[in-house]
Write a protein that holds these residues in place. Structure first.
Motif, PDB file in Angstrom:
ATOM      1  N   VAL A 398      70.901  61.321-116.664  1.00  0.00           N
ATOM      2  CA  VAL A 398      69.697  60.753-117.297  1.00  0.00           C
ATOM      3  C   VAL A 398      68.934  59.853-116.327  1.00  0.00           C
ATOM      4  N   ASN A 399      69.624  58.863-115.766  1.00  0.00           N
ATOM      5  CA  ASN A 399      68.940  57.844-114.960  1.00  0.00           C
ATOM      6  C   ASN A 399      68.449  58.381-113.616  1.00  0.00           C
ATOM      7  N   VAL A 400      69.130  59.404-113.088  1.00  0.00           N
ATOM      8  CA  VAL A 400      68.715  59.947-111.786  1.00  0.00           C
ATOM      9  C   VAL A 400      68.018  61.300-111.972  1.00  0.00           C
ATOM     10  N   ARG A 401      68.763  62.292-112.518  1.00  0.00           N
ATOM     11  CA  ARG A 401      68.191  63.631-112.639  1.00  0.00           C
ATOM     12  C   ARG A 401      66.984  63.630-113.584  1.00  0.00           C
ATOM     13  N   GLY A 402      67.096  62.907-114.707  1.00  0.00           N
ATOM     14  CA  GLY A 402      65.986  62.840-115.648  1.00  0.00           C
ATOM     15  C   GLY A 402      64.761  62.194-115.027  1.00  0.00           C
ATOM     16  N   THR A 403      64.972  61.087-114.304  1.00  0.00           N
ATOM     17  CA  THR A 403      63.856  60.418-113.622  1.00  0.00           C
ATOM     18  C   THR A 403      63.226  61.338-112.591  1.00  0.00           C
ATOM     19  N   LYS A 404      64.085  62.047-111.857  1.00  0.00           N
ATOM     20  CA  LYS A 404      63.611  62.986-110.831  1.00  0.00           C
ATOM     21  C   LYS A 404      62.731  64.072-111.463  1.00  0.00           C
ATOM     22  N   ASN A 405      63.144  64.572-112.628  1.00  0.00           N
ATOM     23  CA  ASN A 405      62.354  65.593-113.317  1.00  0.00           C
ATOM     24  C   ASN A 405      60.964  65.075-113.685  1.00  0.00           C
ATOM     25  N   VAL A 406      60.930  63.895-114.311  1.00  0.00           N
ATOM     26  CA  VAL A 406      59.651  63.330-114.761  1.00  0.00           C
ATOM     27  C   VAL A 406      58.761  62.995-113.555  1.00  0.00           C
ATOM     28  N   VAL A 432      77.861  51.169-112.353  1.00  0.00           N
ATOM     29  CA  VAL A 432      77.282  52.502-112.263  1.00  0.00           C
ATOM     30  C   VAL A 432      75.862  52.526-112.833  1.00  0.00           C
ATOM     31  N   MET A 433      75.662  51.882-113.981  1.00  0.00           N
ATOM     32  CA  MET A 433      74.335  51.866-114.582  1.00  0.00           C
ATOM     33  C   MET A 433      73.308  51.284-113.620  1.00  0.00           C
ATOM     34  N   GLY A 434      73.591  50.110-113.068  1.00  0.00           N
ATOM     35  CA  GLY A 434      72.671  49.476-112.136  1.00  0.00           C
ATOM     36  C   GLY A 434      72.432  50.309-110.889  1.00  0.00           C
ATOM     37  N   ALA A 435      73.501  50.952-110.394  1.00  0.00           N
ATOM     38  CA  ALA A 435      73.373  51.771-109.187  1.00  0.00           C
ATOM     39  C   ALA A 435      72.499  52.993-109.433  1.00  0.00           C
ATOM     40  N   THR A 436      72.645  53.615-110.619  1.00  0.00           N
ATOM     41  CA  THR A 436      71.809  54.788-110.918  1.00  0.00           C
ATOM     42  C   THR A 436      70.347  54.380-111.126  1.00  0.00           C
ATOM     43  N   LYS A 437      70.119  53.211-111.661  1.00  0.00           N
ATOM     44  CA  LYS A 437      68.745  52.723-111.786  1.00  0.00           C
ATOM     45  C   LYS A 437      68.165  52.393-110.409  1.00  0.00           C
ATOM     46  N   ARG A 438      69.010  51.941-109.511  1.00  0.00           N
ATOM     47  CA  ARG A 438      68.549  51.699-108.138  1.00  0.00           C
ATOM     48  C   ARG A 438      68.171  53.017-107.464  1.00  0.00           C
ATOM     49  N   ILE A 439      68.916  54.064-107.733  1.00  0.00           N
ATOM     50  CA  ILE A 439      68.563  55.377-107.170  1.00  0.00           C
ATOM     51  C   ILE A 439      67.222  55.844-107.738  1.00  0.00           C
ATOM     52  N   ALA A 440      66.996  55.560-109.022  1.00  0.00           N
ATOM     53  CA  ALA A 440      65.704  55.897-109.623  1.00  0.00           C
ATOM     54  C   ALA A 440      64.579  55.181-108.886  1.00  0.00           C
ATOM     55  N   GLU A 441      64.817  53.911-108.541  1.00  0.00           N
ATOM     56  CA  GLU A 441      63.826  53.165-107.764  1.00  0.00           C
ATOM     57  C   GLU A 441      63.620  53.806-106.388  1.00  0.00           C
ATOM     58  N   THR A 595      68.117  64.162 -99.633  1.00  0.00           N
ATOM     59  CA  THR A 595      69.238  65.111 -99.516  1.00  0.00           C
ATOM     60  C   THR A 595      70.446  64.612-100.301  1.00  0.00           C
ATOM     61  N   LEU A 596      70.756  63.322-100.140  1.00  0.00           N
ATOM     62  CA  LEU A 596      71.914  62.748-100.842  1.00  0.00           C
ATOM     63  C   LEU A 596      71.715  62.770-102.356  1.00  0.00           C
ATOM     64  N   ILE A 597      70.500  62.512-102.803  1.00  0.00           N
ATOM     65  CA  ILE A 597      70.224  62.535-104.244  1.00  0.00           C
ATOM     66  C   ILE A 597      70.348  63.947-104.789  1.00  0.00           C
ATOM     67  N   GLU A 598      69.892  64.942-104.013  1.00  0.00           N
ATOM     68  CA  GLU A 598      70.033  66.340-104.430  1.00  0.00           C
ATOM     69  C   GLU A 598      71.502  66.693-104.591  1.00  0.00           C
ATOM     70  N   GLU A 599      72.312  66.250-103.629  1.00  0.00           N
ATOM     71  CA  GLU A 599      73.756  66.532-103.693  1.00  0.00           C
ATOM     72  C   GLU A 599      74.373  65.862-104.918  1.00  0.00           C
ATOM     73  N   LEU A 600      73.953  64.650-105.194  1.00  0.00           N
ATOM     74  CA  LEU A 600      74.473  63.934-106.367  1.00  0.00           C
ATOM     75  C   LEU A 600      74.109  64.675-107.650  1.00  0.00           C
ATOM     76  N   CYS A 601      72.876  65.140-107.742  1.00  0.00           N
ATOM     77  CA  CYS A 601      72.414  65.820-108.954  1.00  0.00           C
ATOM     78  C   CYS A 601      73.065  67.182-109.152  1.00  0.00           C
TER      79      CYS A 601
END
Length: 634
Positions: A398-406, A432-441, A595-601
């Protein structure tokens, strides 16, 4: 008059000796005894005057004994009230009883004519004493109050108040205010939700139903505050009342519980202010910016997570603008339905509620194609720290892949502005929550060199009071259950603001954003959660720890004592709104990060939690798991 007032001012902090009061009452008894004789003999002095003179010392002595027995001489004359009247009446009846008994004994044993007083004189004397003693006390009280208040009113403005609660406590509160000659309060009337009391009068003051207390009513009568005087009021009821009163821009005070009254009596000094600022630790934020009208009028606006705490408040705030269309996206069916019904009742048009999951890129793309949004507020996120520690895959989805989609659909469809709702937990995250929100940023920061039309903006703030799952609703439930209130650590501190404040600042920041900024909100001073718990207990009219206690349960996985609002390397600058600071995104290696975010998703739901968190840590260098099973990654 000025000399009298000056004299009263000098004496205002002094009280007459109880012996002086006793002497004054004794003089009245002697005078009324003489008047009783006159009435008995039709105002003709043909009675035995020498016998009368002999009887007066005895009558006065009996009166002194009576008043000492009931302690009526210890009352403060300027504060004479119902209890004092009762004491005087009891004392007068004791006096009459003494005179009747001594008269009976004197006649039966032919002892002494001094004690032989005609029954008619005794009863006339009793009635005269009631009239003169009570009347004298209230007359002195009225004269004192009139002289003091008239002179003070020339210089001071009276505060016009309503008393919420027309029961015993409300009447006692009114009496406490009335008995204080130097108070600056003028009681306009009472408020009570009991339909049977509405329209009645108490002490010649009207009793109003809460529905009558409107903005027009307040303005018409220049009312500026309300005193809540309801004993044993429940926390939820108190918060419900105060929220309505605060909405009318009224100051709210509260009368403490009866058991806290000094010697069982309420004094005006015990009536304390009750404000939401006590919970926030700072002044509330208000915004009235005409720029917002131009920003949001005639625009197609899309909000993800629209049924959540922040999302729904953004919807309410946007409803004051003449938008072209408002698209509400959320995967939570019932909350979205409730929001839709709320807007429908208010007659809000051009609102399109859509059940959709931001993880479904195809579904989102069709929504973008259909409605052509111009401004997007991305509030959809998983935010509960303990749950995300246990479910990192969902946090990423949600916090990473969903943000990436939008985000990428915003670029694809040339959206004007994309505003990410972030959190202070994304700064130097320990969970984890804070870290995924940081990735969204970081996804936003990766767009710095993008040639897309879309302006990407980040808004970052701390905790909001009353949001789903936040500490305030938790404390309210715990108070309702009788406690204890659970606090993870005595020293833990957090930034707080209300949901409406946060939503207003998001709208303001979005309007001023030019792209690739992080807007950090002035959250005021951080406050201790322990202090907040204490304030909630006080707000509920309870005592700590005798009535409700606080229990420390230890830090939860991923939780930290203090949360920052800025990452190292982010430097803020002021904006025209002193509540909003602006910072530029910290530079990131765009290609490596993408690249790293793609791998995570691409990690599947069957991946081990430690593997997912390890990937998160590869992306967010400042992420340092704390007090959790992922500490080994440090």
């Amino acid at each position: 008059m000025d000399k009298i007032y000056s004299l009263l001012q000098k004496l205002s902090n002094r009280y007459a000796s109880k012996w002086l009061v006793l002497l004054f009452d004794s003089c009245i008894i002697a005078f009324t005894f003489f008047v009783a004789y006159l009435i008995r003999y039709n105002f003709v002095l043909d009675f035995d005057f020498s016998m009368f003179l002999k009887q007066i010392p005895f009558v006065v002595l009996a009166g002194i004994i009576s008043f000492i027995l009931v302690n009526s001489h210890k009352g403060v004359v300027r504060f004479t009230g119902f209890k004092d009247v009762v004491n005087i009446i009891i004392g007068i009846n004791i006096l009459a009883t003494i005179l009747i008994v001594t008269t009976y004994i004197s006649r039966k044993y032919n002892y002494n004519n001094v004690f032989d007083i005609a029954g008619s004189i005794i009863y006339i004397h009793l009635l005269l004493n009631m009239f003169f003693l009570i009347g004298a006390k209230f007359s002195i009280k009225a004269i004192y109050r009139t002289l003091i208040t008239e002179n003070e009113s020339e210089n001071d403005n009276k505060s016009i108040v309503l008393i919420y609660g027309a029961g015993d406590s409300g009447i006692i509160t009114y009496n406490a205010i009335s008995n204080d000659a130097k108070n600056d309060i003028d009681v306009f009337g009472f408020v009570d939700d009991n339909e049977r009391k509405s329209g009645k009068k108490i002490n010649l003051l009207n009793v109003y139903h809460p529905s009558n207390i409107t903005k027009e009513f307040i303005d018409k009568h220049h009312i500026d505050s309300v005193i809540i005087s309801i004993q044993n009021i429940e926390a939820t009821r108190l918060l419900q009342i105060t929220s309505k009163l605060f909405a009318l821009n009224l100051k709210v005070k509260i009368v403490p519980a009866v058991k806290t009254w000094i010697d069982g009596d309420l004094s005006i000094g015990q009536i304390k202010d009750i404000n939401i600022e006590d919970l926030l630790g700072r002044e509330p934020i208000n915004i009235n910016n005409p720029i917002l009208i131009d920003e949001y009028s005639n625009r197609v606006i899309l909000i993800t997570g629209a049924a959540g705490s922040i999302g729904s408040e953004l919807v309410r705030k946007l409803c004051v603008f003449n938008f072209s269309k408002l698209i509400l996206i959320d995967s939570a069916e019932s909350p979205l339905y409730d929001l839709q019904q709320e807007l429908s009742r208010k007659g809000i048009q051009n609102v399109v509620p859509i059940i959709a999951d931001i993880r479904n890129n195809v579904r989102l793309d069709s929504i973008f194609n259909c409605h052509k949004p111009e401004i997007i507020f991305h509030a959809a996120a998983y935010k509960h720290v303990p749950l995300m520690e246990q479910n990192p895959y969902e946090a990423v989805s949600v916090n990473v892949r969903g943000t990436k989609n939008v985000l990428y659909l915003s670029k694809k469809h040339s959206v004007d502005k994309f505003i990410l709702i972030s959190t202070d937990k994304a700064v130097n995250p320990t969970n984890v929550m804070g870290a995924t929100k940081r990735i969204a940023e970081m996804l936003i920061c990766c767009q710095q060199n993008s040639t897309a039309k879309t302006k990407f903006i980040i808004t970052r703030f701390g905790n909001v009071l009353g949001s789903n799952g936040s500490v305030i609703p938790l404390f309210k439930k715990q108070i309702e259950a009788g406690g204890p209130l659970t606090v993870t650590h005595k020293d833990i501190i957090r930034y707080f603001m209300t949901i409406p404040e946060a939503s207003l600042l998001v709208l303001e920041a979005a309007a001023m954003g030019l792209g690739h900024e992080i807007f950090v909100f002035d959250m005021g001073k951080p406050i201790k959660i322990h202090d907040l718990a204490m304030n909630m207990i006080t707000l509920s009219g309870l005592k700590f720890p005798s009535e409700i206690d606080i229990k420390f349960i230890g830090l939860r996985p991923g939780e930290k004592i203090f949360e920052e609002l800025l990452i190292e390397g982010e430097h803020t600058k002021p904006t025209y709104n002193d509540k909003i600071m602006i910072a530029k995104c910290k530079p990131v290696s765009v290609e490596v990060t993408k690249t790293l975010i793609e791998e995570l998703c691409l990690l599947s739901s069957t991946s081990q939690n430690i593997e997912i968190v390890s990937k998160i840590k590869d992306i967010v260098a400042e992420y340092s798991p704390n007090n959790s099973t992922y500490d080994v990654l440090n």
